[in-house]
Design a protein around this motif. Structure first.
Motif, mmCIF file in Angstrom:
data_model
loop_
_atom_site.group_PDB
_atom_site.id
_atom_site.type_symbol
_atom_site.label_atom_id
_atom_site.label_comp_id
_atom_site.label_asym_id
_atom_site.label_seq_id
_atom_site.Cartn_x
_atom_site.Cartn_y
_atom_site.Cartn_z
ATOM 1 N N VAL A 24 0.852 -1.189 0.000
ATOM 2 C CA VAL A 24 0.000 0.000 0.000
ATOM 3 C C VAL A 24 0.888 1.240 0.000
ATOM 4 N N TRP A 25 0.458 2.290 -0.721
ATOM 5 C CA TRP A 25 1.249 3.525 -0.667
ATOM 6 C C TRP A 25 0.364 4.748 -0.498
ATOM 7 N N MET A 26 0.965 5.797 0.074
ATOM 8 C CA MET A 26 0.265 7.061 0.303
ATOM 9 C C MET A 26 1.170 8.217 -0.074
ATOM 10 N N GLY A 27 0.548 9.299 -0.541
ATOM 11 C CA GLY A 27 1.277 10.510 -0.863
ATOM 12 C C GLY A 27 0.718 11.671 -0.065
ATOM 13 N N THR A 28 1.429 12.788 -0.097
ATOM 14 C CA THR A 28 1.042 13.957 0.693
ATOM 15 C C THR A 28 0.657 15.114 -0.211
ATOM 16 N N ALA A 29 -0.484 15.735 0.074
ATOM 17 C CA ALA A 29 -1.009 16.853 -0.705
ATOM 18 C C ALA A 29 -1.189 18.073 0.178
ATOM 19 N N THR A 30 -1.030 19.246 -0.427
ATOM 20 C CA THR A 30 -1.258 20.497 0.299
ATOM 21 C C THR A 30 -2.440 21.273 -0.262
ATOM 22 N N THR A 31 -3.013 20.785 -1.362
ATOM 23 C CA THR A 31 -4.200 21.396 -1.968
ATOM 24 C C THR A 31 -5.092 20.293 -2.512
ATOM 25 N N LEU A 32 -6.316 20.649 -2.842
ATOM 26 C CA LEU A 32 -7.244 19.685 -3.428
ATOM 27 C C LEU A 32 -6.712 19.168 -4.758
ATOM 28 N N ARG A 33 -6.123 20.041 -5.554
ATOM 29 C CA ARG A 33 -5.583 19.615 -6.851
ATOM 30 C C ARG A 33 -4.524 18.538 -6.666
ATOM 31 N N GLU A 34 -3.642 18.723 -5.688
ATOM 32 C CA GLU A 34 -2.605 17.722 -5.451
ATOM 33 C C GLU A 34 -3.199 16.412 -4.957
ATOM 34 N N ALA A 35 -4.243 16.477 -4.144
ATOM 35 C CA ALA A 35 -4.910 15.259 -3.681
ATOM 36 C C ALA A 35 -5.478 14.478 -4.862
ATOM 37 N N LYS A 36 -6.044 15.188 -5.828
ATOM 38 C CA LYS A 36 -6.580 14.529 -7.021
ATOM 39 C C LYS A 36 -5.476 13.924 -7.868
ATOM 40 N N PHE A 43 3.670 20.295 -4.509
ATOM 41 C CA PHE A 43 4.398 19.880 -5.701
ATOM 42 C C PHE A 43 3.709 20.282 -6.998
ATOM 43 N N GLU A 44 2.417 20.572 -6.956
ATOM 44 C CA GLU A 44 1.688 21.049 -8.136
ATOM 45 C C GLU A 44 1.183 22.469 -7.938
ATOM 46 N N SER A 45 1.110 22.901 -6.712
ATOM 47 C CA SER A 45 0.541 24.197 -6.362
ATOM 48 C C SER A 45 1.632 25.130 -5.854
ATOM 49 N N SER A 46 1.395 26.429 -6.049
ATOM 50 C CA SER A 46 2.349 27.430 -5.580
ATOM 51 C C SER A 46 2.299 27.533 -4.059
ATOM 52 N N ASP A 47 3.290 28.212 -3.489
ATOM 53 C CA ASP A 47 3.306 28.411 -2.039
ATOM 54 C C ASP A 47 2.050 29.139 -1.557
ATOM 55 N N ASP A 48 1.623 30.131 -2.305
ATOM 56 C CA ASP A 48 0.425 30.875 -1.913
ATOM 57 C C ASP A 48 -0.812 29.990 -1.972
ATOM 58 N N GLU A 49 -0.927 29.197 -3.025
ATOM 59 C CA GLU A 49 -2.085 28.308 -3.154
ATOM 60 C C GLU A 49 -2.098 27.252 -2.056
ATOM 61 N N ALA A 50 -0.905 26.832 -1.628
ATOM 62 C CA ALA A 50 -0.796 25.739 -0.659
ATOM 63 C C ALA A 50 -0.981 26.191 0.785
ATOM 64 N N ALA A 51 -1.272 27.443 1.014
ATOM 65 C CA ALA A 51 -1.457 27.945 2.384
ATOM 66 C C ALA A 51 -2.888 27.688 2.854
ATOM 67 N N VAL A 52 -3.279 26.420 2.857
ATOM 68 C CA VAL A 52 -4.644 26.014 3.201
ATOM 69 C C VAL A 52 -4.640 25.364 4.581
ATOM 70 N N GLY A 53 -5.628 25.698 5.399
ATOM 71 C CA GLY A 53 -5.738 25.109 6.728
ATOM 72 C C GLY A 53 -6.102 23.636 6.672
#
Length: 360
Positions: A161-173, A197-207
C-alpha cells in the motif's frame, strides 16, 4: 442522516482495514526525529509508525527497516517515507545562486571543520525504492510529489500500500490519479517543509480542516489529516471534518523515544502561537521551524537562497556537522503551530491521550 460519530466510526474503520493497524494514528516522517525507536513505539501503541527514510542512503535505510522490525516485531505494520526527486534539472541561475551561497557560508563551514564547497545531494531514489521492495515493507509513504506509473505498478505487484502527501485539493486529485491508496493532507499549520508539488506556495497555504473536508469528498480515499494536531479535541475535529486518521509530528517531539535534542525539547513549552517562522534557508522551500540563531542570521542578512534542492545540498553538511558537535544554534528545528502543547511522556501515553475521543 447518519450521525457525525457514526460517520467518523466508518471512516476510521476503513483506514484500519487498509492499513491493518489498531488505531488511526501516524507519526510524521520527521528527519532525525522519526527514527526506528519512535517508529516502532507508534507501532507498539497500535498506530502506523512512519520511518523517515528519505535522507538515508540505501544501505543505512535497509538497516533502519530491520531495526524497526527488531523493536516492534516482525509482523509490525509500518510505513517508510521517501522523497520524490525533482522532475526538472537545476537551471544555470539556480546553480549560480548555489555557488553564491557556498561563498557566503565559507566562514561557517570552516568553523565546523568542513571543506569549502561541500555539498550533499539527495540519496538515489531508485536505490532506496529497491530497498523497500527487497525488504517488502508493509506501506510506502512519499512526499514532494506523486509516484510515476512504473513505481505504482511495482508496489501493487508486491502488494504494498502507498500514500502521498497533498497540500491542496488539486494535489490530492493528482495522487488519486497516480494510484495512491491513501492521501495525507498537510495543512499550513504543520511543522517542517511545505510539501506542495503542483501548487504554488500561496495556493498551498490552506488550513488542515478545510483541506481535509475537500480532499475526503473529492478523492473518496481514506484521508490522513496533518498540521497542528496535538490534543484529543483536535483529533476528533479532524475526523469529524472528513479524515480517516491523523498524523502528528510536533506532539511527539518531547517523547522519550524522540531523538530531538534536549535543549530543543526544553524550549518547546515556552513557545507561543507566533514563535515559529517560515524560512527557506534550509532547503529552498518554505519550512516552519523554531528559528535558531542560524535562521535569524541568514534571514536578516537578506541572502538569496538557492531553489530546492540546491539549497538543501548546501545546508545538509552544515546541519549534520552541527548536530554532531551539539550546535543547536545552527540546527534546523521544525515545529508546527501546536508545538507548545507537546508533553514529556512516552509515545504510548501520547497515543492513548490523543485517541481518547475516537470511536473505534
Amino acid at each position: 442522516m447518519q450521525s457525525i460519530e457514526n460517520q467518523v466510526r466508518e471512516r476510521v474503520a476503513r483506514f484500519l482495514e487498509v492499513t491493518q493497524v489498531r488505531v488511526p494514528l501516524l507519526n510524521a516522517p520527521m528527519a532525525e526525529v522519526a527514527g526506528p525507536a519512535l517508529t516502532a513505539a507508534v507501532c507498539r501503541a497500535g498506530g502506523l509508525g512512519v520511518l523517515a527514510g528519505d535522507e538515508l542512503p540505501p544501505e543505512v535505510l535497509a538497516g533502519a527497516i530491520d531495526e524497526v522490525r527488531r523493536l516492534a516485531g516482525e509482523e509490525a505494520r509500518f510505513a517508510v517515507n521517501l522523497r520524490v526527486p525533482p522532475a526538472k534539472a537545476p537551471t544555470s541561475e539556480g546553480l549560480e545562486c548555489q555557488r553564491k551561497m557556498l561563498t557566503a557560508l565559507e566562514d561557517l563551514t570552516a568553523d565546523l571543520g568542513l571543506e569549502a564547497g561541500t555539498l550533499e545531494p539527495l540519496p538515489d531514489f531508485d536505490a532506496q525504492f529497491d530497498v523497500l521492495l527487497q525488504k517488502h515493507v508493509p506501506l510506502v509513504s512519499v512526499t514532494f510529489g506523486g509516484l510515476r506509473e512504473e513505481y505504482d505498478e511495482r508496489l501493487k505487484e508486491a502488494g504494498i500500500v502507498w500514500m502521498g502527501t497533498a497540500t491542496t485539493l488539486r494535489e490530492a486529485k493528482v495522487l488519486r490519479a497516480a494510484g495512491a491508496d491513501l492521501v495525507v493532507v498537510q495543512g499550513i499549520e504543520a511543522g517542517g517543509p511545505r510539501l506542495n508539488f503542483e501548487s504554488s506556495d500561496d495556493e498551498a497555504a490552506v488550513g488542515m480542516s478545510v483541506l481535509t473536508t475537500h480532499a475526503a469528498r473529492a478523492t473518496r480515499l481514506p484521508v490522513i489529516a496533518s498540521g497542528g494536531i496535538a490534543e484529543p479535541q483536535q483529533v476528533y475535529g479532524a475526523l469529524a471534518a472528513g479524515a480517516s486518521a491523523v498524523m502528528v509530528g510536533s506532539a511527539l517531539l518531547r517523547t522519550f523515544e524522540s531523538t530531538a535534542s534536549a535543549s530543543f525539547k526544553n524550549v518547546l513549552p515556552l513557545l507561543t502561537d507566533v514563535s515559529m517562522r517560515l524560512t527557506r534557508c534550509f532547503n529552498g522551500r518554505l519550512t516552519r521551524v523554531y528559528p535558531s540563531k542560524l535562521v535569524q542570521a541568514l534571514d536578516e542578512a537578506g541572502l538569496i537562497y538557492a531553489p530546492y534542492p540546491l539549497q538543501r545540498e548546501v545546508m545538509r553538511p552544515i546541519l549534520r556537522a552541527a548536530a554532531q558537535q551539539g550546535r543547536d544554534d545552527l540546527a534546523c528545528l521544525p515545529a508546527g503551530q501546536s508545538a507548545m502543547l507537546a508533553r514529556e511522556e512516552s509515545v504510548e501515553a501520547v497515543a492513548a491521550r490523543l485517541m481518547s475521543f475516537v470511536p473505534i
